[in-house]
Motif scaffolding. Sequence first.
Motif, mmCIF file in Angstrom:
data_model
loop_
_atom_site.group_PDB
_atom_site.id
_atom_site.type_symbol
_atom_site.label_atom_id
_atom_site.label_comp_id
_atom_site.label_asym_id
_atom_site.label_seq_id
_atom_site.Cartn_x
_atom_site.Cartn_y
_atom_site.Cartn_z
ATOM 1 N N ARG A 589 -41.623 38.458 -24.128
ATOM 2 C CA ARG A 589 -41.770 39.716 -23.384
ATOM 3 C C ARG A 589 -42.517 39.475 -22.073
ATOM 4 N N GLY A 590 -41.963 39.986 -20.979
ATOM 5 C CA GLY A 590 -42.590 39.826 -19.676
ATOM 6 C C GLY A 590 -42.246 38.518 -18.977
ATOM 7 N N ARG A 591 -41.466 37.651 -19.630
ATOM 8 C CA ARG A 591 -41.037 36.406 -18.972
ATOM 9 C C ARG A 591 -40.280 36.741 -17.695
ATOM 10 N N THR A 592 -40.570 36.034 -16.620
ATOM 11 C CA THR A 592 -39.840 36.227 -15.366
ATOM 12 C C THR A 592 -39.099 34.953 -15.008
ATOM 13 N N ARG A 593 -37.996 35.121 -14.320
ATOM 14 C CA ARG A 593 -37.138 33.987 -13.961
ATOM 15 C C ARG A 593 -36.311 34.405 -12.738
ATOM 16 N N PRO A 594 -36.172 33.521 -11.756
ATOM 17 C CA PRO A 594 -35.321 33.891 -10.627
ATOM 18 C C PRO A 594 -33.848 33.845 -11.019
ATOM 19 N N MET A 595 -33.087 34.851 -10.628
ATOM 20 C CA MET A 595 -31.633 34.791 -10.718
ATOM 21 C C MET A 595 -31.145 34.274 -9.373
ATOM 22 N N CYS A 596 -30.279 33.277 -9.432
ATOM 23 C CA CYS A 596 -29.894 32.545 -8.226
ATOM 24 C C CYS A 596 -28.483 32.916 -7.786
ATOM 25 N N PRO A 597 -28.209 32.825 -6.484
ATOM 26 C CA PRO A 597 -26.853 33.117 -6.007
ATOM 27 C C PRO A 597 -25.878 32.045 -6.487
ATOM 28 N N PHE A 598 -24.830 32.485 -7.156
ATOM 29 C CA PHE A 598 -23.840 31.554 -7.685
ATOM 30 C C PHE A 598 -23.261 30.697 -6.549
ATOM 31 N N PRO A 599 -23.082 29.367 -6.794
ATOM 32 C CA PRO A 599 -23.125 28.654 -8.070
ATOM 33 C C PRO A 599 -24.459 27.977 -8.386
ATOM 34 N N GLN A 600 -25.544 28.365 -7.723
ATOM 35 C CA GLN A 600 -26.836 27.759 -8.019
ATOM 36 C C GLN A 600 -27.393 28.289 -9.334
ATOM 37 N N THR A 601 -28.381 27.583 -9.837
ATOM 38 C CA THR A 601 -29.035 27.992 -11.079
ATOM 39 C C THR A 601 -30.530 27.737 -10.955
ATOM 40 N N ALA A 602 -31.337 28.362 -11.805
ATOM 41 C CA ALA A 602 -32.785 28.180 -11.771
ATOM 42 C C ALA A 602 -33.158 26.823 -12.369
ATOM 43 N N ILE A 603 -33.928 26.032 -11.632
ATOM 44 C CA ILE A 603 -34.333 24.689 -12.060
ATOM 45 C C ILE A 603 -35.857 24.624 -12.113
ATOM 46 N N TYR A 604 -36.372 24.167 -13.224
ATOM 47 C CA TYR A 604 -37.820 24.081 -13.419
ATOM 48 C C TYR A 604 -38.402 22.998 -12.516
#
Length: 684
Positions: A589-604
């Motif tokens: 709960r409350g986790r945040t994550r960037p949504m990226c413009p396709f075709p990119q993805t979120a990378i740690y």
Amino acid sequence: MPSTLPGKIVQGVVTPGTSTVTVPYASIVPAAPEQPAGGSGFNFRPTPIGPTPAFCQVAFVYYPGGEGPNTAGPALDSPGIPKGQPAYDIGQKQAIEIVISLPLNSADQGPTNLGAVNGAWTGGVMTMGAPGQSGTLNPSGFGEGLDGANATYAIRQGFVASITDAGEQYAGYFTQGTPGNANFAIISTANSPYRDKIAYGTVADWIYRGTWYGRQWADAIAEVYYGKEPKLHYYNGGSGGGNMGMGQLQHHGDEYDGFLIGAPAYRWQQFRLADSWPALVMRKLIQLDGAGALPTNDQQTALYNAIVKACDVQGTDTVADGMIADPRVCTMHFSAAANICGVTGAPPRPNCLTARQAAAFDRIFDGPRNSHGARIWYPYDISITFPTNALGTFQSTSYNSATLTASTVEVVQYDHANAAWPANNCLFVDQESLEMGTTNATGWAACSSPGVPTTYEREAAIGSRIGSDLGAPPIDLYTDNQDPDLKEMMKHGTKIIQLHGSADPAIRWRHDVDYYNRVATKLYGGTKAADYEKLQSWYRLFVAPMTGHIGGGFGPYWYDPFVALRSWVEHGVVPKTILGVSDSHGLVRGRTRPMCPFPQTAIYSGFGSINDASSFTCGGNLEAGVIRSGTGRPIQGLPVACDDVKTVFGQEDSDNLDFRSVGLTASECSEHLPPRHGDALTRR
């Protein structure tokens, strides 16, 4: 009357066939209090929503002038009405229910908003469409900022709001005897010479005209009420409202400044036929092994857990967070055979699977293919939560039924232009299943007239190329909002933000990827990095991993994305990411994550909390994907993009894959396609 439209109106929204006024002609809607933070799914509010001021509402039924059989009405766009087919039934009149909501002007003591033009009005119009089949005026909205058809969001922004019933209420009453009937465009009127034909004018009203009429009326009423023309036009809608948005995008895109579209239900006939792919696969499993072969909830839970364990960390996703970044990659290297009883690592009985159960799951996750092995459409993805649980049916599903969904039944009835066509008893996953017919039938019965036993691939071709039993043209050409030529809106400078969750059990997110790639190829020549970069300058697709339909699910998802669209349109601030937030049903709960413009993805980044968006950057290329060889070695290339290439539209019963339209070639894909899973559901 708007200067651009002919016709007449009847004041107030009146229930067809009665004198009952359901929405008065003109009224003041009282103010509403602040809504506290909390909730989940559609009602998720990580922060409170401010109060909604009182607003003016105008409602009426608009008669543009269309009438059966051959008067189509104004603003008919390609493909129009097919030769020899009716626009409407004899005696049927084109009728659109319209509701316009307006922030109070200064004469009505409207509060002054920041940047207001007159009273509370800030000078903009927000056009919307209802969820589902889009034939209602007042459904509950979705989350803040992607509101479906809830006018209060537009009012809080200081915008005029427009919504219509897309012509379905009166059409359904005339053709089916029920206002808004799902088969509203199939003429079933007794003794009509057009019985069992499609009313194509009604289809055009639904797909794009009704919504456009509403926008025209919003402009005209705003000019009268405020004394000035609107200066900004937005479209905002998700699901069925997203389908209405795609209709506006493709027919009138250069008349809008921005579109916010979530999980759109466009390509209506094609994707809704695929709604029952799992049921058809399970039908064949029952034919082979009996109703007792249907997977139990415990078997499904064990398989889902195995999937997440196998696919949590893969490719550019290096974080063990319970989330599958790209389910397409997972499908290509995971097989449900891992859970077959007796296989090392499989769960113990009774939660392990038989070989045929495993084959059924693999076939479901792979999606609709024809007898040539060619993809017809996209699957219920492997990351969708199952079985159905506390997340609800819009964020989870179950694979334990051989009964077709109501949506697929409607698709087949439209294919055959016959509201009595018994689709549930006559549709089969393949020819072998068709030949087994009612063997061990559980969830269906013998196919009877006017139905004829048919396979999925045959039915897909009927909708796209063959046409109805009585010789009408294929319905998909008129219903499916799939034109990728958006050059007029590109030249106009229109901006688009499109959102979809990759664990959406209601609408397949992959058909958004397919359409996005078709637009890139149509306008820029392909799907290379440079082509995506050009497209992203005005059209951005954001995919939210592990998110269900219009929010919800286990993953973080958007909240109030309309703010990002306005900033892009009005201030030139490009949305490099959209913040995703997990609700109370999320894994964290409350986790945040960037949504990226396709075709990119979120990378740690390798530093910081995996539950904080600041620890991630956007990069990589989801269309490249990663699969593993038999030894577990990662293989880079194009397997994901190539595996998603479907048959050419109109050739669903062939092996002709449409590489060209998505910027690929058969030769480059031949190097990357992985071997298919074995199919124990085929006897031969």
